[in-house]
Every structure is written in C-alpha cells, then in structure tokens.
Design a protein around this motif. Structure first.
Motif, PDB file in Angstrom:
ATOM      1  N   GLY A  31     -20.349  26.902 -14.852  1.00 36.32           N
ATOM      2  CA  GLY A  31     -20.003  25.506 -14.619  1.00 36.32           C
ATOM      3  C   GLY A  31     -20.866  24.484 -15.317  1.00 36.32           C
ATOM      4  N   ASN A  32     -21.897  24.932 -16.045  1.00 36.42           N
ATOM      5  CA  ASN A  32     -22.792  24.001 -16.738  1.00 36.42           C
ATOM      6  C   ASN A  32     -22.129  23.525 -18.037  1.00 36.42           C
ATOM      7  N   MET A  33     -21.829  22.226 -18.136  1.00 38.99           N
ATOM      8  CA  MET A  33     -21.075  21.686 -19.261  1.00 38.99           C
ATOM      9  C   MET A  33     -21.805  21.868 -20.599  1.00 38.99           C
ATOM     10  N   GLU A  34     -23.099  21.545 -20.628  1.00 44.39           N
ATOM     11  CA  GLU A  34     -23.853  21.636 -21.883  1.00 44.39           C
ATOM     12  C   GLU A  34     -23.955  23.082 -22.367  1.00 44.39           C
ATOM     13  N   ARG A  35     -24.167  24.003 -21.437  1.00 42.92           N
ATOM     14  CA  ARG A  35     -24.240  25.428 -21.816  1.00 42.92           C
ATOM     15  C   ARG A  35     -22.879  25.915 -22.296  1.00 42.92           C
ATOM     16  N   ALA A  36     -21.798  25.405 -21.704  1.00 42.66           N
ATOM     17  CA  ALA A  36     -20.444  25.796 -22.126  1.00 42.66           C
ATOM     18  C   ALA A  36     -20.189  25.345 -23.567  1.00 42.66           C
ATOM     19  N   ILE A  37     -20.656  24.153 -23.906  1.00 45.76           N
ATOM     20  CA  ILE A  37     -20.518  23.669 -25.290  1.00 45.76           C
ATOM     21  C   ILE A  37     -21.281  24.590 -26.244  1.00 45.76           C
ATOM     22  N   GLU A  38     -22.480  25.007 -25.849  1.00 44.88           N
ATOM     23  CA  GLU A  38     -23.274  25.932 -26.670  1.00 44.88           C
ATOM     24  C   GLU A  38     -22.535  27.258 -26.860  1.00 44.88           C
TER      25      GLU A  38
END
Length: 301
Positions: A31-38
């Motif tokens: 659910g972490n948005m920044e990690r999902a972008i990575e």
C-alpha cells in the motif's frame, strides 16, 4: 497497509501504467505509494519519476529581482481564474517585494511581517484577499537570493525560476542574454541540482538500485546488470544536473560548455551557484469536482 481502488487510480494517473499492474505494485508495496512507483520503475513499466509529483493546485508563481536581491514565490488558490485577477497579482507582487526587503526565515515569519506598500502584516493582507476574492489562498513557498540573479516566469506564472550567479561580468553586454538562457533552460528541462557533486549519496544509491533491478528484470545477469548501470547512471546525471544537461538552444554542447564558452568570450568568470524552480501546484492534489453531485447537493439544500 491496506489500499483502496482510489489509490490504484491515483497510481495509474501518476505513472500511466495499467490498472492491474498498479494493483500488483501496491500489493507488493503493502500500500505504500512511493514504493509502488519504484516497483513499477524497476519493472520498466514506468518512466514516470518526474510525473510522480502531480501538478494540480491553482494560483501563480512569480519571480522578481530588485536592487541586487531576487525572490521567487508561489501563492496557491482554488481556481485558475484567480491568476487573471489584478488584485490577486498585486498581492503576490507585494509579497515578493516583502521577501526581498525583509528576508524572512520561512513562510510563518513572512506572514508576520509588514507587507510592502501596505499598512498591515502579510497575514492580514492574505485574509483580506480571501474575503474579497472569495477563494481560499495560501503562500506555499519562496526562495530569496542576494547577489547576481536572473528571474524568469513561464506561461503566465505556471513556472517561476530564480538563478544565482557568481561572476565579474554582471552588467556586461552579453551576460544578461546568457543568464536568461540559463533560467529558461531550468524552466524547460527541470534539473534538480546544479552539478553532479550536489547529488546526495543516498539518492545515487537508490537510483543505482532501481536501475540494477530494471536490468535484472530485463533478463541480464547480475554482473552485466552492474556494468549497464554505469552507463545508465550517467544518463541520470544528464537528466537531473543542470551543468550536464544538453543546452536547449544547442544540443551539441552541455550547459557547462555553454557557460565556459560565454565566460571566455566575455573575458571573465561565471559560476552558477544555485537556483530555484517552482511549478505551480507541484505535488499538490486538486479538489475533484463532480458536477452531478454538486447539482444534487444544491437541490437538497
């Protein structure tokens, strides 16, 4: 950390990647948005590092130089109509002049200062504009530089740039043209740092990690992937470092080469010390209006 369909939609809007891949990335990232972008970047599905800061809020960015001091300031409002309002623009100009004259430490300090050309504080003037114009407004950020500066405003206040130079050529014919070129380069190409030396080690390490994962996901062995990263990190520096970027008016030379050639031609020295580039609403979420819901709400009232 749980996530919702709205989070999946937000990730898709930020990256341009399909819904299913976005859902998988958010699941993997817990659910972490920044990690999902990575994760999407690692898989080569998203080249959206620069798009991750969604530009949505309205208002204006103003860059201004007066008496050897420069300021760039962003003032946000609810609609784009405000930027066309003469009263609002006069307020933003007064705020910029206050920053130049009073050198506030931050926005909170700025709000308590007497506004340039007015009788009250910046905060009082802001409240008055909110009441008169009828929109919520906020002074979001500013930068102030002393010395030799060049300001540039693009697209009626969508982007504002302030560049600070160290030079013995200020006032000499040809320098102003050069300085404006640099300000326009920053507006167009969006560098994050002046030079490679300014890029923090942790950012470089994270970028290498992402680039390595990309190469491995492309099927390259670990040793080959590491060699590929060396070339790709060089391209990264050309993207984010002003001096290493291709000069927008002549891609055959870098900004560093253009600077060196200009200094030599004018018979002096030029150093780009620092810069600020503000893009209106960068990283802010815009309120989403649903016309049908609005009408339904009006009928109930």
């Amino acid at each position: 950390m749980a996530f919702t369909a709205k989070d999946v939609s937000a990730l898709r809007e930020k990256t341009g990647v399909g819904m299913m891949d976005c859902k998988k990335a958010l699941t993997e990232a817990d659910g972490n948005m920044e990690r999902a972008i990575e994760i999407l970047r690692e898989k080569g599905l998203s080249a959206a590092a620069k798009k991750a800061g969604r530009i949505a809020a309205e208002g204006v960015v103003l860059s201004f130089v007066e008496g050897g001091v420069g300021a760039v300031v962003e003032v946000n409002a609810e609609t784009d109509f405000v930027a066309k309002n003469a009263d609002f623009m006069a307020f933003v100009q007064a705020v910029a002049k206050t920053i130049i004259a009073s050198n506030p430490a931050d926005v909170d300090a700025l709000l308590q200062m007497s506004i340039s050309g007015g009788g009250g504080t910046v905060e009082e003037a802001l409240r008055e504009k909110i009441l008169v114009i009828g929109e919520n407004m906020k002074i979001r950020r500013f930068a102030r530089y002393e010395g030799v500066n060049m300001s540039y405003v693009h697209a009626g206040g969508r982007i504002g740039v302030l560049v600070n130079f160290e030079t013995d050529l200020a006032g000499k014919e040809g320098f102003e043209t050069y300085a404006k070129d640099i300000a326009m380069q920053i507006a167009a190409a969006g560098p994050q740092f002046v030079s490679q030396n300014e890029v923090p080690e942790d950012i470089i390490a994270k970028e290498k990690e992402i680039l390595t994962a990309q190469a491995i996901n492309e099927g390259k062995p670990q040793n080959i992937a590491e060699k590929m990263v060396a070339g790709r990190i060089s391209k990264y520096f050309k993207d984010v470092c002003l001096l290493e970027q291709p000069f927008v008016k002549d891609a055959d030379q870098s900004v560093a080469q253009y600077t060196e050639a200009t200094a030599k031609a004018l018979g002096g020295a030029i150093k780009i010390v620092k810069f600020s580039r503000f893009e209106k609403g960068e990283g802010l979420e815009k309120k989403e209006e649903n016309f049908a819901d609005e009408v339904a709400g009006m009928m109930k009232s």
